[in-house]
Enzyme design. Structure first.
Site, PDB file in Angstrom:
ATOM      1  N   GLU A  71       9.016 -17.433 -34.737  1.00 16.33           N
ATOM      2  CA  GLU A  71       8.944 -18.832 -35.204  1.00 16.33           C
ATOM      3  C   GLU A  71       7.506 -19.336 -35.144  1.00 16.33           C
ATOM      4  O   GLU A  71       6.678 -18.790 -34.399  1.00 16.33           O
ATOM      5  CB  GLU A  71       9.849 -19.725 -34.371  1.00 16.33           C
ATOM      6  CG  GLU A  71       9.420 -19.911 -32.943  1.00 16.33           C
ATOM      7  CD  GLU A  71      10.455 -20.731 -32.156  1.00 16.33           C
ATOM      8  OE1 GLU A  71      10.396 -21.951 -32.255  1.00 16.33           O
ATOM      9  OE2 GLU A  71      11.292 -20.121 -31.464  1.00 16.33           O
ATOM     10  N   LYS A 113       4.194 -21.202 -34.165  1.00 14.83           N
ATOM     11  CA  LYS A 113       3.705 -21.742 -32.889  1.00 14.83           C
ATOM     12  C   LYS A 113       3.065 -23.090 -33.191  1.00 14.83           C
ATOM     13  O   LYS A 113       2.023 -23.163 -33.837  1.00 14.83           O
ATOM     14  CB  LYS A 113       2.694 -20.774 -32.270  1.00 14.83           C
ATOM     15  CG  LYS A 113       2.264 -21.201 -30.888  1.00 14.83           C
ATOM     16  CD  LYS A 113       1.499 -20.087 -30.202  1.00 14.83           C
ATOM     17  CE  LYS A 113       1.141 -20.456 -28.765  1.00 14.83           C
ATOM     18  NZ  LYS A 113       0.586 -21.776 -28.593  1.00 14.83           N
ATOM     19  N   ASP A 170       1.025 -26.408 -33.018  1.00 11.15           N
ATOM     20  CA  ASP A 170      -0.214 -26.764 -32.327  1.00 11.15           C
ATOM     21  C   ASP A 170      -0.019 -28.145 -31.707  1.00 11.15           C
ATOM     22  O   ASP A 170      -0.517 -29.153 -32.187  1.00 11.15           O
ATOM     23  CB  ASP A 170      -1.373 -26.779 -33.336  1.00 11.15           C
ATOM     24  CG  ASP A 170      -2.703 -26.662 -32.626  1.00 11.15           C
ATOM     25  OD1 ASP A 170      -2.703 -26.533 -31.384  1.00 11.15           O
ATOM     26  OD2 ASP A 170      -3.740 -26.689 -33.309  1.00 11.15           O
ATOM     27  N   TYR A 199       9.927 -30.243 -31.497  1.00  8.62           N
ATOM     28  CA  TYR A 199      10.770 -29.083 -31.783  1.00  8.62           C
ATOM     29  C   TYR A 199      11.095 -28.379 -30.462  1.00  8.62           C
ATOM     30  O   TYR A 199      10.180 -28.099 -29.667  1.00  8.62           O
ATOM     31  CB  TYR A 199      10.036 -28.070 -32.682  1.00  8.62           C
ATOM     32  CG  TYR A 199      10.117 -28.370 -34.164  1.00  8.62           C
ATOM     33  CD1 TYR A 199      11.314 -28.776 -34.756  1.00  8.62           C
ATOM     34  CD2 TYR A 199       8.991 -28.218 -34.974  1.00  8.62           C
ATOM     35  CE1 TYR A 199      11.384 -29.042 -36.115  1.00  8.62           C
ATOM     36  CE2 TYR A 199       9.053 -28.485 -36.342  1.00  8.62           C
ATOM     37  CZ  TYR A 199      10.255 -28.900 -36.896  1.00  8.62           C
ATOM     38  OH  TYR A 199      10.329 -29.156 -38.235  1.00  8.62           O
ATOM     39  N   LYS A 207       9.884 -13.341 -29.911  1.00 10.64           N
ATOM     40  CA  LYS A 207      10.642 -13.150 -28.669  1.00 10.64           C
ATOM     41  C   LYS A 207      11.709 -12.084 -28.867  1.00 10.64           C
ATOM     42  O   LYS A 207      12.300 -11.993 -29.951  1.00 10.64           O
ATOM     43  CB  LYS A 207      11.338 -14.448 -28.274  1.00 10.64           C
ATOM     44  CG  LYS A 207      10.352 -15.527 -27.896  1.00 10.64           C
ATOM     45  CD  LYS A 207      11.012 -16.840 -27.564  1.00 10.64           C
ATOM     46  CE  LYS A 207       9.899 -17.840 -27.282  1.00 10.64           C
ATOM     47  NZ  LYS A 207      10.364 -19.186 -27.158  1.00 10.64           N
ATOM     48  N   LYS A 234      -1.719 -15.012 -32.865  1.00 15.19           N
ATOM     49  CA  LYS A 234      -2.564 -16.145 -33.234  1.00 15.19           C
ATOM     50  C   LYS A 234      -3.045 -16.036 -34.677  1.00 15.19           C
ATOM     51  O   LYS A 234      -3.287 -14.948 -35.180  1.00 15.19           O
ATOM     52  CB  LYS A 234      -3.782 -16.226 -32.289  1.00 15.19           C
ATOM     53  CG  LYS A 234      -3.412 -16.391 -30.825  1.00 15.19           C
ATOM     54  CD  LYS A 234      -2.650 -17.661 -30.549  1.00 15.19           C
ATOM     55  CE  LYS A 234      -3.556 -18.821 -30.432  1.00 15.19           C
ATOM     56  NZ  LYS A 234      -3.640 -19.583 -29.274  1.00 15.19           N
ATOM     57  N   CYS A 242     -33.298 -41.723 -56.156  1.00 14.60           N
ATOM     58  CA  CYS A 242     -32.442 -40.615 -56.586  1.00 14.60           C
ATOM     59  C   CYS A 242     -33.180 -39.283 -56.390  1.00 14.60           C
ATOM     60  O   CYS A 242     -34.311 -39.124 -56.874  1.00 14.60           O
ATOM     61  CB  CYS A 242     -32.072 -40.791 -58.060  1.00 14.60           C
ATOM     62  SG  CYS A 242     -31.172 -39.380 -58.726  1.00 14.60           S
ATOM     63  N   CYS A 245     -33.845 -37.909 -60.227  1.00 12.96           N
ATOM     64  CA  CYS A 245     -34.741 -38.549 -61.196  1.00 12.96           C
ATOM     65  C   CYS A 245     -35.717 -39.537 -60.569  1.00 12.96           C
ATOM     66  O   CYS A 245     -36.609 -40.039 -61.257  1.00 12.96           O
ATOM     67  CB  CYS A 245     -33.920 -39.260 -62.275  1.00 12.96           C
ATOM     68  SG  CYS A 245     -33.013 -40.679 -61.623  1.00 12.96           S
ATOM     69  N   CYS A 294     -27.081 -43.936 -58.314  1.00 19.49           N
ATOM     70  CA  CYS A 294     -28.238 -43.903 -59.211  1.00 19.49           C
ATOM     71  C   CYS A 294     -27.766 -44.496 -60.537  1.00 19.49           C
ATOM     72  O   CYS A 294     -26.790 -44.015 -61.111  1.00 19.49           O
ATOM     73  CB  CYS A 294     -28.710 -42.460 -59.408  1.00 19.49           C
ATOM     74  SG  CYS A 294     -29.905 -42.307 -60.757  1.00 19.49           S
ATOM     75  N   CYS A 342     -30.411 -39.807 -65.969  1.00 17.77           N
ATOM     76  CA  CYS A 342     -30.645 -38.966 -64.777  1.00 17.77           C
ATOM     77  C   CYS A 342     -30.143 -37.538 -65.053  1.00 17.77           C
ATOM     78  O   CYS A 342     -28.973 -37.330 -65.399  1.00 17.77           O
ATOM     79  CB  CYS A 342     -29.906 -39.574 -63.595  1.00 17.77           C
ATOM     80  SG  CYS A 342     -29.857 -38.514 -62.161  1.00 17.77           S
TER      81      CYS A 342
END
Ligand code: I6G
Length: 669
Positions: A117, A119, A121, A227, A293, A317, A411, A414, A429, A434
């Site tokens: 299942e 893992k 975080d 969970y 498991k 992991k 800018c 330009c 700008c 430009c």
């Protein structure tokens, strides 16, 4: 009064049961059977009764989820069975090693099945239920002693205050993970940013911070979820396998991750790992791996524990999505609309298998809010295909030599003075010539949300711009295979293909062309609405502000932007050149003023033989006419099909032109 109290007691019992049932449908199963307002009504009734008879409030009342007055600190809780950690595996080979170790230990068992299942975080917690009632919840702590966070855990809707079922175990110690979903985390951080509060680096920190609030009313406001993944002692329930144990926990009303898989062999475990890795970025919560498991609880018992970890489980992991590196510099990038975006230049670092050397910084406010300085060690994160971002500087590692980020006044492309428009976080700008904006506009024009011209991606457009072959949009349509062929990296085939793709785009829809032109505030949706209403570029260019405002979804700002765009003589010249080069979006229809049925209002009665009603109405509208559903003096033509009905006589009385199907066909031809 005694009678009234007795009635209240009975009603409260019913309300608690109903609210627990609907809470479970909503928060655990995600399948509500009543509307939110109905739930709120029951909840308010419960609160009112409990306020009147506070002595009738029970520990499992849903009212206990709102949190209570702050604590001084958390009390320590001794876990009856130690909360262990897990050994890690980082590759398929290490998973196979895990299986080899199990088989060696068990000697007589040739084949093992597993439960795998995600893992989560999040934060491991223990929930203690006595005779079905949730009596205590705690953190893992050092594994032997955790902190009593019962009041905070009670605020999490996914944690039942009473287990479902007729005969709950005398004692059940549920182990599981409290976490915060990604969407809830994002929203919460946005609210914190708006309130000027510090931000959480990731959902895990946010979940941990929320659970460790001494004031449980604050925890109640955080979008936490839960969970369950196991129990402290398999003897607490009579289940032969881990998989059946999880099913039993679900029957008790606890939430179990739907991505749990029963794997008859290690090959399936590895396949599930690949699957989770693949869908990881699309999940609404963060996972950092997969837990495997041994399925048989009898074998789990035989395998037993080492000092800190069970022998029968392992965590595989995932590669990290976060890493630390150094902020070397900040670059400033000019977008096609002139917005100047700061970009972090980083010491290259590998994150989840990809080398990251740049990260978006959004705008000046973001730099200030995060207090970023050049030379800082920073935490960088990359999620899915999203552009990497700096989460935060690691302030504790500052040496004092870090420099603040200076925003440019001009800018970088330009040299034009940059402006900040009112109410905007961005620097812009405003030089229409430009070069950086021009290049970005060209890249957008040929890109996916523009004309989507195959072979003219970002790199090619940069090359064509640098070679001065494409300086403006029409130049794209003047490209010849012979010219492209001479450039670095091109061959005659690729040049021909590119020119063919350019030619194919000449007949793209008006909506696509409008979206490609990059008119400010005109995205794909607005472009489609403009096409629907005006049909040709000429009609759109001639549209007044008032006419534009009649288009659904177009407000003052968008309408003004469209008018400004088409009012610009340089744009008009560019569009004329495009037209001469054969860019003719969609099929051409007459301008609105010349549509043959303009001003006509048609009413249909009886059935037509060669059109359905909808087809006939569609044709009328396309030709500029209107269709009426009732007879009035506004109607100019009554179209009579077979069995016309009473409308015919009335129309005659009103002096309305009456035509049959043939007359209608002539009218529209
Ligand atoms: O920390 C954990 C996360 C998830 C676990 C765990 C788990 O199962 C899905 N299982 C065990 C047995 C342990 N820690 C010790």
């Amino acid at each position: 009064m005694a009678d009234e109290k007795e009635v209240a007691r009975k009603r409260l019992r019913v309300l608690r049961d109903e609210l627990a049932f609907h809470g479970h449908r909503y928060y655990v199963l995600d399948q509500p059977v009543i509307a939110d307002v109905e739930y709120d009504r029951l909840f308010r009734e419960l609160l009112a009764l409990e306020e009147k008879f506070p002595e009738l409030v029970t520990d499992d009342s849903p009212s206990q989820r709102v949190g209570g007055a702050p604590l001084e600190k958390f009390a320590g809780v001794q876990h009856r069975h130690a909360m262990l950690s897990l050994e890690n595996a980082f590759s398929d080979a290490e998973l196979r090693d895990f299986e080899d170790r199990l088989l060696r230990f068990l000697k007589d068992t040739p084949q093992l099945s597993y439960v795998a299942e995600p893992k989560m975080d999040g934060l491991a917690v223990e929930l203690v239920y006595e005779n079905g009632l949730f009596v205590q919840g705690s953190t893992r702590g050092d594994g032997r002693t955790g902190e009593d966070i019962t009041r905070n855990l009670k605020t999490i809707a996914a944690i039942p205050l009473r287990l479902q079922g007729e005969s709950p175990p005398v004692l059940l110690e549920v182990r599981g993970e409290v976490f915060m979903g990604s969407a809830g985390f994002k929203k919460m951080n946005e609210e914190r940013a708006a309130a000027g509060e510090s931000l959480f680096a990731n959902p895990r920190n946010a979940a941990a911070g929320s659970l460790r609030q001494l004031d449980s009313r604050l925890t109640a406001r955080r979008p936490l979820d839960f969970y369950a993944y196991g129990i402290s002692d398999p003897a607490q329930v009579a289940c032969p396998t881990q998989h059946e144990l999880l099913a039993q926990l679900m029957d008790f009303g606890l939430k179990v991750n739907p991505l749990v898989r029963l794997c008859p062999k290690m090959d399936e475990v590895i396949a599930h790992y690949r699957h989770l890795l693949e869908i990881r970025a699309r999940l609404d919560y963060e996972i950092d791996g997969m837990v495997v498991k041994v399925n048989s609880l009898a074998l789990q018992e035989r395998l037993g524990n080492k000092a800190r970890t069970p022998r029968w489980a392992v965590a595989c992991k995932f590669p990290a999505f976060q890493a630390t590196t150094r902020l070397l510099a900040v670059d400033f990038q000019v977008g096609r609309t002139g917005v100047v975006t700061p970009v972090a230049i980083l010491e290259p670092v590998a994150i989840g298998g990809v080398t990251v050397s740049r990260a978006t910084l959004h705008n000046e406010e973001e730099i200030k809010r995060k207090d970023l300085r050049i030379g800082d060690r920073v935490l960088v994160q990359r999620a899915g295909d999203v552009i990497p971002e700096i989460v935060q500087p690691i302030i504790d590692l500052r040496t004092g030599g870090e420099e603040p980020v200076a925003m440019p006044g001009h800018c970088p492309s330009c040299g034009h003075t940059l402006v900040r428009e009112e109410g905007e976080a961005a620097l812009r700008c405003i030089n229409g010539h430009c070069p950086a904006q021009r290049l970005r506009s060209l890249i957008h024009f040929t890109g996916k949300t523009g004309m989507d011209i195959e072979g003219l991606g970002k790199k090619v457009m940069e090359q064509l711009f640098a070679e001065k072959l494409v300086n403006d949009i029409p130049d794209i349509y003047a490209l010849r295979p012979e010219t492209l062929e001479r450039l670095d990296g091109w061959a005659s085939k690729s040049a021909e293909n590119a020119v063919a793709a350019i030619a194919a785009s000449q007949n793209a829809s008006l909506a696509r062309l409008l979206s490609a032109l990059g008119i400010r505030h005109v995205g794909e949706v607005t472009a489609a609405q403009l096409e629907e209403r005006f049909q040709t570029m000429e009609n759109l260019m001639a549209a007044s502000l008032e006419e534009l405002l009649t288009v659904e979804g177009i407000g003052e700002q968008v309408a003004a932007s469209i008018r400004d765009y088409f009012g610009d003589p340089a744009v008009q010249k560019m569009l004329e050149r495009l037209r001469q080069l054969g860019v003719a979006p969609g099929k051409r229809v007459a301008p609105l003023g010349e549509l043959p049925l303009r001003g006509a209002v048609l009413l249909f009665t009886g059935s037509l033989s060669s059109f359905s009603r909808d087809e006939a109405k569609g044709v009328v509208k396309k030709l500029g006419g209107q269709v009426s559903s009732s007879l009035s003096r506004k109607v100019t033509h009554l179209v009579c099909g077979d069995k016309p009905g009473s409308k015919l006589q009335k129309a005659e009385e009103l002096g309305i032109t009456i035509i049959d199907e043939k007359g209608f066909q002539q009218l529209i031809s």
